[in-house]
Write a protein that holds these residues in place. Structure first.
Motif, mmCIF file in Angstrom:
data_model
loop_
_atom_site.group_PDB
_atom_site.id
_atom_site.type_symbol
_atom_site.label_atom_id
_atom_site.label_comp_id
_atom_site.label_asym_id
_atom_site.label_seq_id
_atom_site.Cartn_x
_atom_site.Cartn_y
_atom_site.Cartn_z
ATOM 1 N N ASP A 208 0.811 -1.219 0.000
ATOM 2 C CA ASP A 208 0.000 0.000 0.000
ATOM 3 C C ASP A 208 0.848 1.274 0.000
ATOM 4 O O ASP A 208 2.039 1.265 0.326
ATOM 5 C CB ASP A 208 -0.915 -0.005 1.221
ATOM 6 C CG ASP A 208 -2.177 0.825 1.027
ATOM 7 O OD1 ASP A 208 -2.428 1.302 -0.099
ATOM 8 O OD2 ASP A 208 -2.933 0.970 2.009
ATOM 9 N N ARG B 77 -15.991 8.380 -5.522
ATOM 10 C CA ARG B 77 -15.838 7.951 -6.911
ATOM 11 C C ARG B 77 -16.919 8.534 -7.811
ATOM 12 O O ARG B 77 -16.650 8.882 -8.965
ATOM 13 C CB ARG B 77 -15.844 6.427 -6.998
ATOM 14 C CG ARG B 77 -15.299 5.918 -8.332
ATOM 15 C CD ARG B 77 -15.260 4.402 -8.381
ATOM 16 N NE ARG B 77 -14.542 3.928 -9.547
ATOM 17 C CZ ARG B 77 -13.273 3.578 -9.578
ATOM 18 N NH1 ARG B 77 -12.537 3.671 -8.481
ATOM 19 N NH2 ARG B 77 -12.694 3.149 -10.692
ATOM 20 N N ARG C 73 -5.654 2.812 -12.642
ATOM 21 C CA ARG C 73 -6.300 1.648 -12.031
ATOM 22 C C ARG C 73 -5.233 0.851 -11.291
ATOM 23 O O ARG C 73 -4.107 0.680 -11.777
ATOM 24 C CB ARG C 73 -6.944 0.797 -13.119
ATOM 25 C CG ARG C 73 -7.700 -0.411 -12.599
ATOM 26 C CD ARG C 73 -8.519 -1.060 -13.698
ATOM 27 N NE ARG C 73 -9.536 -0.129 -14.200
ATOM 28 C CZ ARG C 73 -10.457 -0.459 -15.096
ATOM 29 N NH1 ARG C 73 -10.475 -1.686 -15.600
ATOM 30 N NH2 ARG C 73 -11.335 0.430 -15.503
ATOM 31 N N LEU C 74 -5.561 0.350 -10.120
ATOM 32 C CA LEU C 74 -4.585 -0.390 -9.322
ATOM 33 C C LEU C 74 -4.051 -1.592 -10.100
ATOM 34 O O LEU C 74 -4.800 -2.321 -10.756
ATOM 35 C CB LEU C 74 -5.201 -0.863 -8.009
ATOM 36 C CG LEU C 74 -5.744 0.224 -7.074
ATOM 37 C CD1 LEU C 74 -6.157 -0.387 -5.743
ATOM 38 C CD2 LEU C 74 -4.741 1.344 -6.862
ATOM 39 N N LYS D 97 -5.520 -5.086 -9.992
ATOM 40 C CA LYS D 97 -6.821 -5.292 -10.625
ATOM 41 C C LYS D 97 -6.687 -5.662 -12.104
ATOM 42 O O LYS D 97 -7.669 -6.066 -12.730
ATOM 43 C CB LYS D 97 -7.685 -4.036 -10.496
ATOM 44 C CG LYS D 97 -8.089 -3.710 -9.071
ATOM 45 C CD LYS D 97 -8.990 -2.476 -9.058
ATOM 46 C CE LYS D 97 -9.450 -2.137 -7.656
ATOM 47 N NZ LYS D 97 -10.345 -0.941 -7.645
ATOM 48 N N ASN E 109 -5.809 -0.465 1.389
ATOM 49 C CA ASN E 109 -6.903 0.475 1.672
ATOM 50 C C ASN E 109 -6.621 1.884 1.175
ATOM 51 O O ASN E 109 -7.500 2.549 0.598
ATOM 52 C CB ASN E 109 -7.205 0.511 3.177
ATOM 53 C CG ASN E 109 -7.885 -0.753 3.663
ATOM 54 O OD1 ASN E 109 -8.453 -1.498 2.864
ATOM 55 N ND2 ASN E 109 -7.822 -1.010 4.955
ATOM 56 N N GLN F 164 -6.738 2.078 -2.688
ATOM 57 C CA GLN F 164 -8.118 2.045 -3.189
ATOM 58 C C GLN F 164 -8.817 3.372 -2.939
ATOM 59 O O GLN F 164 -9.548 3.875 -3.804
ATOM 60 C CB GLN F 164 -8.895 0.908 -2.522
ATOM 61 C CG GLN F 164 -10.315 0.765 -3.042
ATOM 62 C CD GLN F 164 -10.370 0.511 -4.529
ATOM 63 O OE1 GLN F 164 -9.869 -0.511 -5.003
ATOM 64 N NE2 GLN F 164 -10.952 1.438 -5.291
ATOM 65 N N TRP F 165 -8.600 3.945 -1.759
ATOM 66 C CA TRP F 165 -9.209 5.235 -1.421
ATOM 67 C C TRP F 165 -8.769 6.298 -2.424
ATOM 68 O O TRP F 165 -9.581 7.098 -2.897
ATOM 69 C CB TRP F 165 -8.797 5.610 -0.001
ATOM 70 C CG TRP F 165 -9.484 6.817 0.562
ATOM 71 C CD1 TRP F 165 -10.659 6.857 1.257
ATOM 72 C CD2 TRP F 165 -9.014 8.182 0.499
ATOM 73 N NE1 TRP F 165 -10.956 8.144 1.631
ATOM 74 C CE2 TRP F 165 -9.972 8.978 1.179
ATOM 75 C CE3 TRP F 165 -7.899 8.797 -0.050
ATOM 76 C CZ2 TRP F 165 -9.826 10.366 1.311
ATOM 77 C CZ3 TRP F 165 -7.759 10.165 0.081
ATOM 78 C CH2 TRP F 165 -8.712 10.932 0.744
ATOM 79 N N GLU G 13 -7.535 5.760 -5.530
ATOM 80 C CA GLU G 13 -8.034 5.433 -6.869
ATOM 81 C C GLU G 13 -9.443 5.978 -7.072
ATOM 82 O O GLU G 13 -9.804 6.427 -8.164
ATOM 83 C CB GLU G 13 -8.027 3.923 -7.092
ATOM 84 C CG GLU G 13 -8.437 3.534 -8.506
ATOM 85 C CD GLU G 13 -8.846 2.085 -8.645
ATOM 86 O OE1 GLU G 13 -8.335 1.421 -9.552
ATOM 87 O OE2 GLU G 13 -9.692 1.623 -7.839
ATOM 88 N N ASP G 14 -10.233 5.969 -6.026
ATOM 89 C CA ASP G 14 -11.620 6.432 -6.111
ATOM 90 C C ASP G 14 -11.750 7.947 -6.193
ATOM 91 O O ASP G 14 -12.832 8.444 -6.513
ATOM 92 C CB ASP G 14 -12.410 5.954 -4.885
ATOM 93 C CG ASP G 14 -12.678 4.465 -4.899
ATOM 94 O OD1 ASP G 14 -12.619 3.859 -5.994
ATOM 95 O OD2 ASP G 14 -12.928 3.895 -3.812
#
Length: 382
Positions: A116, A323, A345-346, A349, A362, A365-366, A368-369
């Motif tokens: 992360d 998002r 995009r991560l 994925k 976490n 992802q936070w 990326e949104d």
């Protein structure tokens, strides 16, 4: 809802035309040097401008050696080879990065492990890295770091300085040193950025920069490896020139090499760009100040340089609330001829990396949104 932002950006650039995300600027000696390279007839991988660009970059960042390559991805590929990454290895990196980071690891037939990032730097988190290694890593009798979950050697770690914002690279190096993991800095986006008064790309064993057309300086396409290790520098020069052994006329190659050298034409462009790098960084920071002031009372957060860092602000970025807001902003701005882009995009994925080992992601992802890049071309007045 976002019309005031569009109006503000258009007022900055004084245009109603389409606005790209980041376009190169040429107001120095670019045409002069490229013409000189053409006149010299040395237009491919041999010529004075290749050597000159290497010297200028090494001096600017404070590295002993710099080796020019055809692009940033090839620079990263070779950097990983230099520290011994191969098919028996794993390489720790961040999931929030441009695809080239993970691709270069794959070129070595190694597997990425995704750890992360920190929200304040957008770069690899030293705390999350240490937690992962404490849980999964052990040193064998030969001092190699072994991943207990896979029995693979964790050979290297590739943190990335996202959008030119330095990560906590000194802490990352400290953690990696404990586990005999080589640090290869993906400084592709951060030429002109400093962390604790030291230039990015010079903390690890090897660092790499990119000179793609959208970077803070460009050679059209190009990259640079930097290191303080003379042996690694010599090997980098060797394997990026097809591993050809010097000889007056014979073709002798002593290992698998790569045709990764930068052309003299491209380097001529880069030399002229390097002459104005300080101006480019100053102008990028001025633009960032305008955005920071504009968004300070907004529910949209402008992403500022981290603590202890001086960023080149290669790409300006903002944080939307969620998002859905992000997607609406992207749609509105692009429909109004202002190019904006979400953060990547991560990597975990993507189909080719979905089976890779990951830590708790976490923060990635936070981000990326929420993260969106906005207009970042410098304003020169030219």
């Amino acid at each position: 809802m976002y019309s005031d932002i569009v109006d503000f950006i258009r007022n900055i650039y004084k245009t109603d035309a389409f606005l790209p995300l980041h376009e190169p600027k040429f107001f120095g000696n670019e045409k002069k040097y490229v013409n000189e390279a053409i006149d010299s007839t040395f237009v491919s991988s041999v010529g004075k401008y290749v050597t000159k660009l290497e010297e200028m970059v090494a001096e600017f960042v404070g590295a002993e050696y710099a080796i020019a390559t055809s692009n940033g991805t090839s620079a990263l590929h070779v950097a990983l080879k230099l520290v011994g990454v191969d098919e028996d290895c794993e390489v720790i990196t961040q999931p929030l990065t441009f695809i080239a980071t993970a691709n270069a690891i794959s070129y070595c037939n190694a597997k990425p492990v995704f750890i992360d990032v920190d929200r304040d730097t957008l770069g690899l988190s030293p705390q999350k890295l240490e937690q992962f290694l404490e849980e999964f890593a052990t040193l064998n009798e030969n001092g190699k770091c072994i991943n207990k979950a896979t029995n693979k050697i964790i050979k290297a770690c590739v943190p990335m300085h996202t959008f030119g914002h330095p990560c906590k690279i000194d802490e990352i190096v400290k953690v990696c040193d404990k586990y005999n993991i080589a640090v290869v800095e993906d400084a592709a986006e951060s030429l002109g950025s400093y962390y604790k008064n030291k230039h990015t790309g010079t903390f690890g064993k090897v660092g790499v920069f990119s000179f793609n057309g959208n970077k803070i300086i460009t050679t059209g396409g190009g990259g640079m490896i930097v290191t303080d290790d003379e042996a690694l520098a010599k090997r980098a020069k060797h394997i990026t020139t097809t591993a050809k052994v010097p000889h007056p006329y014979e073709y002798i190659h002593d290992e698998i090499g790569y045709n990764y050298r930068l052309t003299n034409l491209a380097a001529a462009l880069g030399v002229a760009q390097m002459e104005n790098l300080d101006v480019f960084v100053e102008k990028q920071r001025e633009l960032a100040n305008l955005y920071e002031e504009f968004f300070k009372d907004s529910d949209i957060e402008f992403i500022k340089e981290p603590k202890d860092a001086k960023s080149n602000y290669w790409l300006n970025a903002i944080l939307l609330k969620n998002r859905d807001r992000r997607d609406k902003f992207l749609k509105y701005t692009n429909e109004n001829a202002i190019m904006t882009r979400p953060i990547w995009r991560l990597m975990n994925k993507l189909e080719m990396f979905k089976e890779c080992q990951c830590g708790d992601l976490n923060n990635a992802q936070w981000l990326e949104d929420r993260v969106v890049n906005i207009s970042s071309s410098i304003i020169t007045g030219e």
